[in-house]
Design a protein around this motif. Structure first.
Motif, PDB file in Angstrom:
ATOM      1  N   MET A  84      10.306  -1.437  10.149  1.00  5.87           N
ATOM      2  CA  MET A  84      10.414  -0.468   8.734  1.00  5.87           C
ATOM      3  C   MET A  84       9.811  -1.442   7.593  1.00  5.87           C
ATOM      4  N   GLY A  85       9.003  -0.838   6.685  1.00  4.07           N
ATOM      5  CA  GLY A  85       8.627  -1.710   5.613  1.00  4.07           C
ATOM      6  C   GLY A  85       9.097  -1.037   4.334  1.00  4.07           C
ATOM      7  N   SER A  86       8.612  -1.298   3.228  1.00  2.04           N
ATOM      8  CA  SER A  86       8.867  -0.641   2.103  1.00  2.04           C
ATOM      9  C   SER A  86       7.701  -0.492   1.144  1.00  2.04           C
ATOM     10  N   ILE A  87       8.041   0.368   0.125  1.00  4.02           N
ATOM     11  CA  ILE A  87       6.804   0.727  -0.874  1.00  4.02           C
ATOM     12  C   ILE A  87       7.505   0.528  -2.140  1.00  4.02           C
ATOM     13  N   THR A  88       6.679  -0.098  -3.111  1.00  2.51           N
ATOM     14  CA  THR A  88       7.337  -0.291  -4.325  1.00  2.51           C
ATOM     15  C   THR A  88       6.778   0.485  -5.427  1.00  2.51           C
ATOM     16  N   PHE A  89       7.414   1.242  -6.225  1.00  2.00           N
ATOM     17  CA  PHE A  89       6.991   2.081  -7.544  1.00  2.00           C
ATOM     18  C   PHE A  89       7.268   1.327  -8.651  1.00  2.00           C
ATOM     19  N   VAL A  90       6.252   1.065  -9.682  1.00  2.00           N
ATOM     20  CA  VAL A  90       6.507   0.463 -10.663  1.00  2.00           C
ATOM     21  C   VAL A  90       6.332   1.260 -11.871  1.00  2.00           C
ATOM     22  N   GLU A  91       7.264   1.361 -12.717  1.00  2.00           N
ATOM     23  CA  GLU A  91       7.562   2.335 -13.582  1.00  2.00           C
ATOM     24  C   GLU A  91       6.498   1.709 -15.162  1.00  2.00           C
ATOM     25  N   HIS A  92       6.098   2.576 -15.889  1.00  2.00           N
ATOM     26  CA  HIS A  92       5.304   1.972 -17.150  1.00  2.00           C
ATOM     27  C   HIS A  92       5.979   0.729 -17.578  1.00  2.00           C
ATOM     28  N   ASP A  93       7.166   0.554 -17.716  1.00  2.00           N
ATOM     29  CA  ASP A  93       7.777  -0.515 -18.436  1.00  2.00           C
ATOM     30  C   ASP A  93       7.962  -1.656 -17.702  1.00  2.00           C
ATOM     31  N   GLY A  94       7.652  -1.650 -16.297  1.00  2.00           N
ATOM     32  CA  GLY A  94       7.603  -2.663 -15.469  1.00  2.00           C
ATOM     33  C   GLY A  94       8.679  -2.654 -14.473  1.00  2.00           C
ATOM     34  N   THR A  95       9.633  -1.797 -14.691  1.00  2.00           N
ATOM     35  CA  THR A  95      10.809  -1.682 -13.687  1.00  2.00           C
ATOM     36  C   THR A  95      10.342  -1.200 -12.393  1.00  2.00           C
ATOM     37  N   GLN A  96      10.940  -1.945 -11.546  1.00  2.00           N
ATOM     38  CA  GLN A  96      10.428  -1.659  -9.760  1.00  2.00           C
ATOM     39  C   GLN A  96      11.409  -0.953  -9.158  1.00  2.00           C
ATOM     40  N   HIS A  97      10.981   0.005  -8.249  1.00  2.00           N
ATOM     41  CA  HIS A  97      11.685   0.534  -7.632  1.00  2.00           C
ATOM     42  C   HIS A  97      11.453   0.454  -6.066  1.00  2.00           C
ATOM     43  N   GLU A  98      11.944  -0.427  -5.184  1.00  2.00           N
ATOM     44  CA  GLU A  98      11.614  -0.609  -3.781  1.00  2.00           C
ATOM     45  C   GLU A  98      12.331   0.323  -2.757  1.00  2.00           C
ATOM     46  N   VAL A  99      11.468   1.022  -2.085  1.00  2.00           N
ATOM     47  CA  VAL A  99      12.048   2.152  -1.327  1.00  2.00           C
ATOM     48  C   VAL A  99      11.615   2.055   0.262  1.00  2.00           C
ATOM     49  N   GLU A 100      12.511   2.634   0.997  1.00  2.00           N
ATOM     50  CA  GLU A 100      12.008   2.357   2.623  1.00  2.00           C
ATOM     51  C   GLU A 100      10.869   3.371   2.903  1.00  2.00           C
ATOM     52  N   LEU A 101       9.967   2.780   3.817  1.00  2.00           N
ATOM     53  CA  LEU A 101       8.850   3.458   4.055  1.00  2.00           C
ATOM     54  C   LEU A 101       9.333   4.514   5.309  1.00  2.00           C
ATOM     55  N   GLU A 102       8.866   5.604   4.952  1.00  2.00           N
ATOM     56  CA  GLU A 102       9.249   6.788   5.760  1.00  2.00           C
ATOM     57  C   GLU A 102       7.873   7.509   6.245  1.00  2.00           C
ATOM     58  N   THR A 103       7.585   6.793   7.603  1.00  2.00           N
ATOM     59  CA  THR A 103       6.158   7.515   8.045  1.00  2.00           C
ATOM     60  C   THR A 103       6.132   8.974   8.283  1.00  2.00           C
ATOM     61  N   GLY A 104       5.109   9.706   7.684  1.00  2.00           N
ATOM     62  CA  GLY A 104       4.802  11.176   7.876  1.00  2.00           C
ATOM     63  C   GLY A 104       5.275  11.847   6.830  1.00  2.00           C
TER      64      GLY A 104
END
Length: 106
Positions: free
Chosen positions: A1-21
Motif C-alpha cells: 500500500m502507498g499513500s496520498i498527501t493532501f496539502v492544505e492552503h497553509d502548507g499543512t500536510q495530511h498523508e493518508v493511506e491509499l485505498e484502491t476503489g
C-alpha cells in the motif's frame, strides 16, 4: 500500500493511506482531512471537494466529465490541474500522489 498527501492552503500536510476503489473525496473524509467539505456527498453537484493535482500526477486521475468541468468553472481558485476529488477513483498508480487544497471551497 502507498499513500496520498493532501496539502492544505497553509502548507499543512495530511498523508493518508491509499485505498484502491474509493474516491479521493471519500478517503479525505474518512481520514478527517480539513478543507474537503463534500456537501453533496460525492454527486458532482457542489464543487466543495475541489483539489489541485500536482502536475506530474494529473495523468493518473483520468479525464474530467463535462459536469465536473462545469462545476469547476464556478470556483474562483480553479487551476489547470483542478479536479473534484469525488470524481477521481483511487488506483494503485496513485501511490505518492500530492493534492493541494484551495484556500476556500465554493
Amino acid at each position: 500500500m502507498g499513500s496520498i498527501t493532501f496539502v492544505e492552503h497553509d502548507g499543512t500536510q495530511h498523508e493518508v493511506e491509499l485505498e484502491t476503489g474509493k474516491s479521493l473525496m471519500q478517503i479525505a473524509m474518512d481520514n478527517g482531512v480539513p478543507g474537503i467539505d463534500a456537501d453533496c456527498g460525492g454527486a458532482c453537484a457542489c464543487g466543495t471537494c475541489h483539489v489541485i493535482v500536482d502536475a506530474k500526477w494529473i495523468g493518473a486521475t483520468g479525464s474530467a466529465s463535462a459536469d465536473e468541468l462545469q462545476m469547476l468553472d464556478m470556483t474562483p481558485e480553479k487551476a489547470v490541474t483542478s479536479r473534484l476529488s469525488c470524481q477521481i477513483q483511487v488506483s494503485d498508480a496513485m501511490a505518492g500522489m500530492v493534492l493541494h487544497l484551495p484556500e476556500y471551497q465554493m
